[in-house]
Design a protein around this motif. Structure first.
Motif, PDB file in Angstrom:
ATOM      1  N   SER A  67      -6.398  -8.871 -16.686  1.00 27.59           N
ATOM      2  CA  SER A  67      -5.651  -8.302 -15.837  1.00 27.59           C
ATOM      3  C   SER A  67      -4.225  -7.994 -16.196  1.00 27.59           C
ATOM      4  O   SER A  67      -3.220  -7.562 -15.547  1.00 27.59           O
ATOM      5  CB  SER A  67      -5.511  -8.936 -14.128  1.00 27.59           C
ATOM      6  OG  SER A  67      -6.905  -8.908 -13.961  1.00 27.59           O
ATOM      7  N   HIS A  90       3.622   2.504  -5.585  1.00 26.08           N
ATOM      8  CA  HIS A  90       2.910   2.378  -6.704  1.00 26.08           C
ATOM      9  C   HIS A  90       4.019   2.451  -7.769  1.00 26.08           C
ATOM     10  O   HIS A  90       5.051   3.349  -7.787  1.00 26.08           O
ATOM     11  CB  HIS A  90       1.915   3.443  -7.106  1.00 26.08           C
ATOM     12  CG  HIS A  90       1.118   3.427  -8.345  1.00 26.08           C
ATOM     13  ND1 HIS A  90       0.012   2.367  -8.120  1.00 26.08           N
ATOM     14  CD2 HIS A  90       1.352   3.454  -9.560  1.00 26.08           C
ATOM     15  CE1 HIS A  90      -0.673   2.207  -9.179  1.00 26.08           C
ATOM     16  NE2 HIS A  90       0.131   2.897 -10.159  1.00 26.08           N
ATOM     17  N   MET A 121      -0.473  -6.396  -8.525  1.00 23.51           N
ATOM     18  CA  MET A 121      -1.049  -5.898  -9.600  1.00 23.51           C
ATOM     19  C   MET A 121      -2.032  -4.553  -9.357  1.00 23.51           C
ATOM     20  O   MET A 121      -2.161  -3.614 -10.230  1.00 23.51           O
ATOM     21  CB  MET A 121      -1.991  -6.851 -10.240  1.00 23.51           C
ATOM     22  CG  MET A 121      -1.630  -7.981 -10.979  1.00 23.51           C
ATOM     23  SD  MET A 121      -2.812  -9.184 -11.504  1.00 23.51           S
ATOM     24  CE  MET A 121      -1.590 -10.147 -12.590  1.00 23.51           C
ATOM     25  N   GLN A 122      -2.330  -4.486  -8.212  1.00 25.45           N
ATOM     26  CA  GLN A 122      -3.184  -3.083  -7.836  1.00 25.45           C
ATOM     27  C   GLN A 122      -2.342  -1.998  -7.643  1.00 25.45           C
ATOM     28  O   GLN A 122      -2.930  -0.772  -7.649  1.00 25.45           O
ATOM     29  CB  GLN A 122      -4.076  -3.429  -6.596  1.00 25.45           C
ATOM     30  CG  GLN A 122      -5.095  -4.333  -6.782  1.00 25.45           C
ATOM     31  CD  GLN A 122      -5.845  -4.704  -5.441  1.00 25.45           C
ATOM     32  OE1 GLN A 122      -5.561  -4.150  -4.274  1.00 25.45           O
ATOM     33  NE2 GLN A 122      -6.416  -5.815  -5.408  1.00 25.45           N
ATOM     34  N   HIS A 123      -1.189  -2.207  -7.738  1.00 27.40           N
ATOM     35  CA  HIS A 123      -0.114  -1.059  -7.555  1.00 27.40           C
ATOM     36  C   HIS A 123       0.844  -0.919  -8.489  1.00 27.40           C
ATOM     37  O   HIS A 123       2.027  -0.303  -8.374  1.00 27.40           O
ATOM     38  CB  HIS A 123       0.597  -1.282  -6.025  1.00 27.40           C
ATOM     39  CG  HIS A 123      -0.237  -1.253  -4.903  1.00 27.40           C
ATOM     40  ND1 HIS A 123      -0.861  -0.287  -4.243  1.00 27.40           N
ATOM     41  CD2 HIS A 123      -0.879  -2.321  -4.393  1.00 27.40           C
ATOM     42  CE1 HIS A 123      -1.470  -0.484  -3.400  1.00 27.40           C
ATOM     43  NE2 HIS A 123      -1.634  -1.779  -3.295  1.00 27.40           N
ATOM     44  N   ARG A 134      -1.999 -10.569  -6.853  1.00 26.93           N
ATOM     45  CA  ARG A 134      -3.237  -9.692  -7.030  1.00 26.93           C
ATOM     46  C   ARG A 134      -2.877  -8.293  -6.301  1.00 26.93           C
ATOM     47  O   ARG A 134      -3.258  -7.304  -6.939  1.00 26.93           O
ATOM     48  CB  ARG A 134      -4.386 -10.203  -6.344  1.00 26.93           C
ATOM     49  CG  ARG A 134      -4.934 -11.448  -7.211  1.00 26.93           C
ATOM     50  CD  ARG A 134      -6.034 -12.034  -6.306  1.00 26.93           C
ATOM     51  NE  ARG A 134      -6.560 -13.431  -6.899  1.00 26.93           N
ATOM     52  CZ  ARG A 134      -7.338 -14.247  -6.151  1.00 26.93           C
ATOM     53  NH1 ARG A 134      -7.471 -14.156  -5.018  1.00 26.93           N
ATOM     54  NH2 ARG A 134      -7.578 -15.598  -6.939  1.00 26.93           N
ATOM     55  N   ALA A 135      -2.389  -8.343  -5.237  1.00 27.02           N
ATOM     56  CA  ALA A 135      -2.259  -6.968  -4.398  1.00 27.02           C
ATOM     57  C   ALA A 135      -1.041  -6.255  -5.202  1.00 27.02           C
ATOM     58  O   ALA A 135      -1.266  -5.051  -5.552  1.00 27.02           O
ATOM     59  CB  ALA A 135      -1.798  -7.234  -3.066  1.00 27.02           C
ATOM     60  N   ASN A 182       0.838  -1.143   0.084  1.00 28.99           N
ATOM     61  CA  ASN A 182      -0.021  -0.031   0.069  1.00 28.99           C
ATOM     62  C   ASN A 182       0.665   1.287   0.060  1.00 28.99           C
ATOM     63  O   ASN A 182       0.253   2.314  -0.512  1.00 28.99           O
ATOM     64  CB  ASN A 182      -0.758   0.033   1.237  1.00 28.99           C
ATOM     65  CG  ASN A 182      -1.944  -1.028   1.237  1.00 28.99           C
ATOM     66  OD1 ASN A 182      -2.324  -1.234   0.141  1.00 28.99           O
ATOM     67  ND2 ASN A 182      -2.385  -1.570   2.246  1.00 28.99           N
TER      68      ASN A 182
END
Length: 258
Positions: free
Chosen positions: A223, A164, A195-197, A192-193, A161
């Motif tokens: 994705s 990025h 990929m979100q960043h 998956r986490a 978190n």
């Protein structure tokens, strides 16, 4: 024909034809139905086939994943070629993320760009990058997986978190027309986490990973932005990827995006 010869022949038939029936075994190898059934029982006991009503198929689920050293040796020349091609996609100054894939390790080794910021879950990749000038390394914290030389768990996901990046490089244990799969939940959650960043997701997969389905689905092709591989894809796989706007990069080969 002796039984062992028939068993080998049955498996070879299944590799090309997906399914075989008791009646077809009788016809192909001139044996009785009882003999055909005994052959299938023997193959099932060996874990080679899955018996279905009136016949058999090859198992569709891959269960065995080697330790880090075994994975590093498997398809090593293909991984080296893919790694070099993937490294060429990284520009000076890119912020990048790398998972603990052995193919991604080769990309880290081949990296020639300057002033990169790298976030990784791999202790091996972190060690390799210490030899690269002007590269800043952030290694995720959490639980160390001794078998795969990587960090995982809630702490690693929480740390993501704070970051990025421009580009994410990941490997995969299996890739089918349904997407990417992994042997355990922890791998799925971390990837998956990641990929979100990341703005761009780059998957590195040698030819041996295609057609393999493991226990946990990671993501579908929607994705993924780029797939780097070493051999031309089947028409069905290519169609699925292009339908999701995935760019296909064939390491040292022709354009696959038409």
């Amino acid at each position: 024909m002796f039984q062992e010869e028939r068993l080998i022949a049955i498996v070879e038939y299944l590799k090309s034809n997906k399914r075989i029936t008791v009646d077809l075994i009788c016809e192909l190898y001139d044996v009785s139905r009882d003999t055909a059934r005994r052959d299938m029982v023997k193959l099932e006991e060996q874990g080679t086939i899955v018996r279905t009503r009136g016949g058999a198929i090859l198992p569709t689920l891959s269960k065995e994943v080697g330790d880090y050293d075994q994975r590093l040796q498997a398809e090593s020349s293909s991984k080296l070629t893919i790694g070099k091609t993937a490294a060429a996609l990284i520009q000076d100054g890119d912020y990048i993320m790398m998972d603990a894939s052995t193919t991604v390790l080769h990309a880290a080794t081949a990296l020639s760009s300057k002033q990169n910021i790298v976030v990784t879950s791999s202790i091996e990749i972190a060690a390799i990058l210490t030899r690269k000038d002007e590269t800043t390394i952030h290694i995720l914290g959490g639980v160390l997986d001794n078998k795969h030389h990587s960090v995982y768990g809630a702490k690693a996901i929480e740390m993501l978190n704070d970051y990025h990046v421009d580009k994410l490089l990941i490997g995969t244990c299996g890739i089918t027309e349904e997407g990417l799969s992994a042997p355990n939940e922890e791998d799925c959650y971390l990837v998956r986490a990641m990929m979100q960043h990341a703005d761009q997701v780059i998957v590195l997969a040698d030819h041996s990973k295609f057609g393999k389905r493991l226990f946990h689905r990671v993501v579908g092709f929607e994705s993924i932005d780029i797939l780097v591989t070493d051999q031309a894809l089947s028409p069905e796989m290519k169609e699925k990827l292009l339908a999701c706007d995935v760019e296909i990069v064939l390491a040292g080969g022709e354009d696959q995006n038409d």
